[in-house]
Structures are given as structure tokens and as C-alpha cells.
Scaffold this motif. Structure first.
Motif, short mmCIF file in Angstrom:
data_model
loop_
_atom_site.label_atom_id
_atom_site.label_comp_id
_atom_site.label_asym_id
_atom_site.label_seq_id
_atom_site.Cartn_x
_atom_site.Cartn_y
_atom_site.Cartn_z
N GLU A 1 0.84 -1.20 0.00
CA GLU A 1 0.00 0.00 0.00
C GLU A 1 0.86 1.23 0.00
N ILE A 2 0.60 2.10 -0.96
CA ILE A 2 1.42 3.31 -1.06
C ILE A 2 0.52 4.52 -0.92
N TYR A 3 0.94 5.44 -0.08
CA TYR A 3 0.20 6.67 0.08
C TYR A 3 0.82 7.77 -0.75
N GLN A 4 -0.04 8.67 -1.21
CA GLN A 4 0.36 9.73 -2.14
C GLN A 4 1.70 10.38 -1.81
N GLU A 5 1.82 10.93 -0.60
CA GLU A 5 3.02 11.72 -0.31
C GLU A 5 4.28 10.88 -0.31
N GLU A 6 4.18 9.66 0.14
CA GLU A 6 5.42 8.90 0.27
C GLU A 6 5.77 8.18 -1.03
N GLY A 7 4.83 8.22 -1.97
CA GLY A 7 5.03 7.48 -3.21
C GLY A 7 6.38 7.73 -3.86
N GLU A 8 6.73 9.03 -3.97
CA GLU A 8 7.99 9.33 -4.66
C GLU A 8 9.19 8.91 -3.86
N ARG A 9 9.04 8.82 -2.53
CA ARG A 9 10.24 8.56 -1.73
C ARG A 9 10.38 7.09 -1.35
N LEU A 10 9.40 6.29 -1.69
CA LEU A 10 9.44 4.91 -1.24
C LEU A 10 10.51 4.12 -2.00
N THR A 11 11.45 3.57 -1.24
CA THR A 11 12.49 2.77 -1.87
C THR A 11 12.11 1.29 -1.80
N LEU A 12 12.87 0.47 -2.50
CA LEU A 12 12.61 -0.96 -2.47
C LEU A 12 12.73 -1.49 -1.05
N LEU A 13 13.75 -1.03 -0.34
CA LEU A 13 13.93 -1.48 1.04
C LEU A 13 12.73 -1.10 1.90
N GLY A 14 12.27 0.13 1.71
CA GLY A 14 11.11 0.60 2.46
C GLY A 14 9.90 -0.27 2.20
N LYS B 1 10.21 -3.71 3.93
CA LYS B 1 9.97 -3.62 5.37
C LYS B 1 8.49 -3.43 5.65
N ALA B 2 7.83 -2.65 4.80
CA ALA B 2 6.40 -2.43 5.01
C ALA B 2 5.60 -3.70 4.72
N LEU B 3 6.09 -4.50 3.78
CA LEU B 3 5.38 -5.72 3.43
C LEU B 3 5.55 -6.80 4.49
N PRO C 1 6.15 -6.49 8.12
CA PRO C 1 6.36 -5.81 9.40
C PRO C 1 6.74 -6.78 10.50
N GLU C 2 6.24 -8.00 10.40
CA GLU C 2 6.53 -8.94 11.48
C GLU C 2 7.98 -9.41 11.46
N THR C 3 8.63 -9.26 10.33
CA THR C 3 10.02 -9.71 10.22
C THR C 3 11.01 -8.61 10.53
N PHE C 4 10.62 -7.39 10.16
CA PHE C 4 11.55 -6.28 10.35
C PHE C 4 11.01 -5.35 11.42
N ALA C 5 11.39 -5.66 12.65
CA ALA C 5 10.89 -4.86 13.77
C ALA C 5 11.45 -3.46 13.71
N GLN C 6 10.72 -2.52 14.24
CA GLN C 6 11.15 -1.13 14.24
C GLN C 6 12.49 -0.94 14.89
N GLY C 7 13.37 -0.26 14.21
CA GLY C 7 14.65 0.10 14.82
C GLY C 7 15.65 -1.04 14.86
N GLY C 8 15.20 -2.23 14.51
CA GLY C 8 16.13 -3.35 14.59
C GLY C 8 16.47 -3.87 13.22
N SER C 9 16.42 -3.01 12.22
CA SER C 9 16.61 -3.47 10.85
C SER C 9 18.00 -4.07 10.67
N GLY C 10 18.02 -5.16 9.96
CA GLY C 10 19.29 -5.83 9.70
C GLY C 10 20.09 -5.03 8.69
N SER C 11 21.31 -5.34 8.55
CA SER C 11 22.16 -4.64 7.59
C SER C 11 21.68 -4.99 6.19
N ASN C 12 21.77 -4.07 5.27
CA ASN C 12 21.34 -4.44 3.94
C ASN C 12 22.54 -4.97 3.17
N GLU C 13 22.25 -5.70 2.12
CA GLU C 13 23.30 -6.47 1.45
C GLU C 13 24.40 -5.57 0.89
#
Lengths: 334, 83
Positions: free
Chosen positions: A246-259, A262-264, A266-278
Motif C-alpha cells: 500500500e502506497i500513500y500519495q506523499e510517500e510514493g515518490e520517496r518509497l524505496t525498495l527497502l522501504g 519492510k512495510a510488506l 512488518p513482522e520480520t523487520f521490527a522497528q529500529g532493529g533493521s538488519g544490515s542491507n546487502e
């Protein structure tokens, strides 16, 4: 017609080396394997007419019930070939060695498939699902003329993007503009009847939903190199999720693949505890909020590409989605 | 997940049409249940009168994506209703 990336995706193919299963070889010398180039956006059963001539003289008597396996693991025929390859070959194998069976269909593991018609049915239904997710109904698909539907399928079957694009655009399923912003009029508020979950009208935000299919493989902590990852033995090892982004208007332009990932999940990527990206390898998070069990994205593959996590999600959707308008994402998590 | 089963065309109507099923189950379970209840091998099963999801789809995903008014509407017919 079509972006360069879309052209590449449609032309993408996996070289396959198909072996007939030994139990079905009735000739003294087994037939040599068939070498086939399989379109990424296609499906394995569609290749059978090309493959069968190589093996027909070796087959035992009986009716054909074709299925494919990789290292003893039956392949689900309705998953696009490219996705199967990206998911099951942690380290890409070229050519991809598959075994074909013409007998003994594993009905307890695979849903039945009767050739091209089954694949077409599955494709059209997936297209309807995508249309429902994007627009809130399937009217545009249901209203397609028989000939349009047949031509759309034929374009996919033959990998002809030039024939596909005009028919696909008639369906008006494009919701993300070239600059990754949402196209106007793509609000879903008017089409979700009676479902109070989406509160866009209340908050005044416009939201749109992108059909996504996620395939997740979890790799053991101890394994560093993907080529050491053990082969998948059962579909239970793969976590499959059919969940729209789900994408909301304002964030549409700024949404990255990583974002989006994480949004898809949520149960895997807890807030603030994001793993290192590749991209940064194993650099640990400096913050004290790092959870000891933080999940790390080992690899993300879409259409055989490992996109940078900073790429705008909108671009990924527009350029890397499959013809039925679903974006298939293969994720390897630790 | 609450599933509401509705007959279409000349398909027989069930006595009980609303059922609860664990979201973690696959759609195949709903299809099999219908087949057994109706004693029919050939059944066309749809969601929201529009499409047939793959039997491998999870019920919870289908509910989240296509559920309306707190339930998943499943239609069934003995012949292809919505091609």
C-alpha cells in the motif's frame, strides 16, 4: 513502446537442460538432454511441445502427465519460470538442469495441470486478482473482448511485448507514473465497498495497492556463501505471501525498495532493529536497539536482478513486474 | 477467517453456508471441503464472483486482499460461471 528495462525483462530467458527421468527411459541408451531457452515470464508447461519430441520415442506407454523437478523437488507449474530459477538456484546454475517426468504426477504436492489451457486459466485469474487489488474490482478484465483476451495471452505465450503493451494498457492498471508518483485518480477509497480497513478518506490520504507475491527462503545463520545453501527439499521451506503493497500519495515518490520490503513484512523487520542491507555487507547497526535476532536480507532477486535497495519502488513495479501485473520478489533471509 | 459459501447457477445449496477456517490453511482446503460436501469432482470455485485463486494460496492472504465485510465470499458452480 515499453521501457528499455521492460524489453529486457521480456527478452530474459533461462537456459535449461532437461533430462528425462531415468524411470521413464525405455530405450537402451537414454536420450540426450534437451537444451531449451525458457522465457523468464513464461511457464514450464508451455515448453512441453518443444521438449516432448526429444523424448517421445523413449517414453513408456500411457497418457502424459507432465511435471518438472529440480534436485528431487517438484516444481509448481503456475510460478513463472524466472521466479522458480531465482528462488531455487541460490547460486545461478547455467544451464539449469531440470528433470522432466511424463508419468506419475505427484498430485499430493502439485495441483493438476492440463497443458496450455491450465496455464492460461491460471494467468487470467492472476490478472483478475491483480486488477481487483489495484482497482477494487475486475470489471476491466471481465469486459475484455474474447479476442482481446486471446491476443493478450498469445502475446505472453510468445513473449511479444509489442503486442502485449497496447492490450495491457487498455486495462488501465498503471498506477505509478514515470517519476514514481501515484497517478491521479488511483484512489482506492471509492472502490472498496464496505471494508473499513482502509481509512484513506478519514485521513485525507490517497492510497493505492500494488500486487506483490513474495517468496521467502530462510538461510541458516552459519552459511556465508549462498552457493553453500542446501537445495530446497519441500515447498514448506518456502514462505509464500500474496500481499499488496500500500502506497500513500506523499510517500510514493520517496518509497524505496527497502522501504517497501519492510512495510510488506512488518513482522520480520521490527522497528529500529533493521538488519544490515546487502550493500554494506555485514556492517552492524551502531545503535543499542539492534535486536540479537535481527533478520538480515541476504539477497533480493527480481527478474534475476539484485536491485539496489535504494531504487524507487515505483520504478521496480513499473519495470520489473510480470505480465499479469504482479511483482514477484524472491527474498533470502538469514 | 469467516468464509461464506454461495452456490451459483444450478449448483446445490449447502445447509450451512458460513464457516470458520484457520487463515494458515490453503484455499485447497475450501475446495476439497466443497467437493466432499457436494459429492462433485468438477467444481468451479471463485472469490467475489470474479476469479479462481490458486489452491495453494493461503486463506488469510485471500481474506486480507479480497475480503469484504469481515468475510471471504466464495462462490461455487458446477460449470464455468465467469470465464
Amino acid at each position: 513502446l515499453g521501457t528499455e528495462a521492460q524489453q529486457f525483462v521480456w527478452q530474459g530467458a533461462i537456459p535449461l537442460q532437461i533430462h528425462l527421468h531415468e524411470s521413464e527411459v525405455t530405450t537402451l541408451t537414454p536420450p540426450p538432454p534437451a537444451l531449451i531457452l525458457a522465457p523468464r515470464i513464461g511457464y514450464l508447461p508451455l515448453l512441453v511441445p518443444q521438449i516432448k519430441p526429444y523424448f517421445s520415442s523413449s517414453l513408456p506407454p500411457g497418457a502424459d502427465t507432465v511435471w518438472f523437478e529440480y534436485k528431487g523437488f517438484p516444481l509448481k507449474w503456475y510460478i513463472p519460470t524466472g521466479v522458480l530459477f531465482d528462488l531455487l538456484c541460490a547460486e545461478p546454475e547455467r544451464p539449469w538442469n531440470l528433470i522432466i517426468h511424463f508419468r506419475g504426477y505427484p498430485g499430493n504436492i502439485l495441483t493438476s495441470c492440463e497443458g496450455e489451457d491450465s496455464v492460461k486459466w491460471s494467468f487470467i485469474n492472476a490478472l483478475k486478482e491483480a486488477a481487483y487489488i489495484i482497482t477494487g474490482n475486475c470489471k476491466n478484465i471481465m469486459n475484455m473482448s474474447q479476442s482481446d483476451q486471446a491476443e493478450l495471452w498469445r502475446a505472453v505465450l510468445n513473449g511479444q511485448i509489442d503486442a502485449y503493451l497496447p492490450l495491457s494498457s487498455k486495462l488501465k492498471l498503471e498506477i505509478i507514473g514515470d517519476d514514481s508518483s501515484l497517478k491521479s485518480g488511483s484512489s482506492i477509497t471509492k472502490s472498496r465497498q464496505g471494508n473499513g480497513e482502509i481509512d484513506s478518506s478519514a485521513t485525507g490520504k490517497t492510497a493505492c495497492r500494488i500486487p506483490v507475491r513474495l517468496y521467502i527462503r530462510t538461510i541458516d545463520e552459519g552459511i556465508e556463501d549462498l552457493e553453500d545453501a542446501p537445495a530446497v527439499e519441500s515447498w514448506d521451506e518456502i514462505c509464500y505471501i500474496n500481499r499488496p503493497m500500500e502506497i500513500y500519495q506523499e510517500e510514493g515518490e520517496r518509497l524505496t525498495l527497502l522501504g517497501a520490503i519492510k512495510a510488506l513484512l512488518p513482522e520480520t523487520f521490527a522497528q529500529g532493529g533493521s538488519g544490515s542491507n546487502e550493500e554494506s555487507g555485514d556492517s552492524p547497526n551502531a545503535g543499542a536497539e539492534l535486536l540479537p535476532e535481527a533478520t538480515e536480507i541476504k539477497l533480493i532477486r527480481i527478474q534475476g536482478i539484485e536491485p539496489l535497495m535504494e531504487i524507487p519502488f515505483g520504478w521496480v513495479v513499473n519495470n520489473l513486474r510480470n505480465p499479469e501485473h504482479y511483482l514477484h520478489i524472491c527474498l533470502y533471509l538469514k | 477467517v469467516v468464509v461464506h459459501l454461495r452456490a451459483t447457477g444450478d449448483a446445490p445449496i449447502l445447509k450451512q453456508t458460513k464457516f470458520k477456517i484457520a487463515g494458515t490453511e490453503k484455499f485447497a482446503k475450501v475446495i476439497d471441503f466443497l467437493r466432499r460436501q457436494l459429492h462433485r469432482e468438477t467444481l468451479f470455485v471463485y472469490v467475489n464472483s470474479t476469479f479462481s485463486p490458486s489452491p495453494d494460496e493461503l486463506v488469510v492472504d485471500l481474506y486480507n486482499n479480497f475480503g469484504i465485510d469481515g468475510k471471504l465470499l466464495v462462490n461455487y458452480a458446477s460449470s464455468m460461471a465467469w470465464g
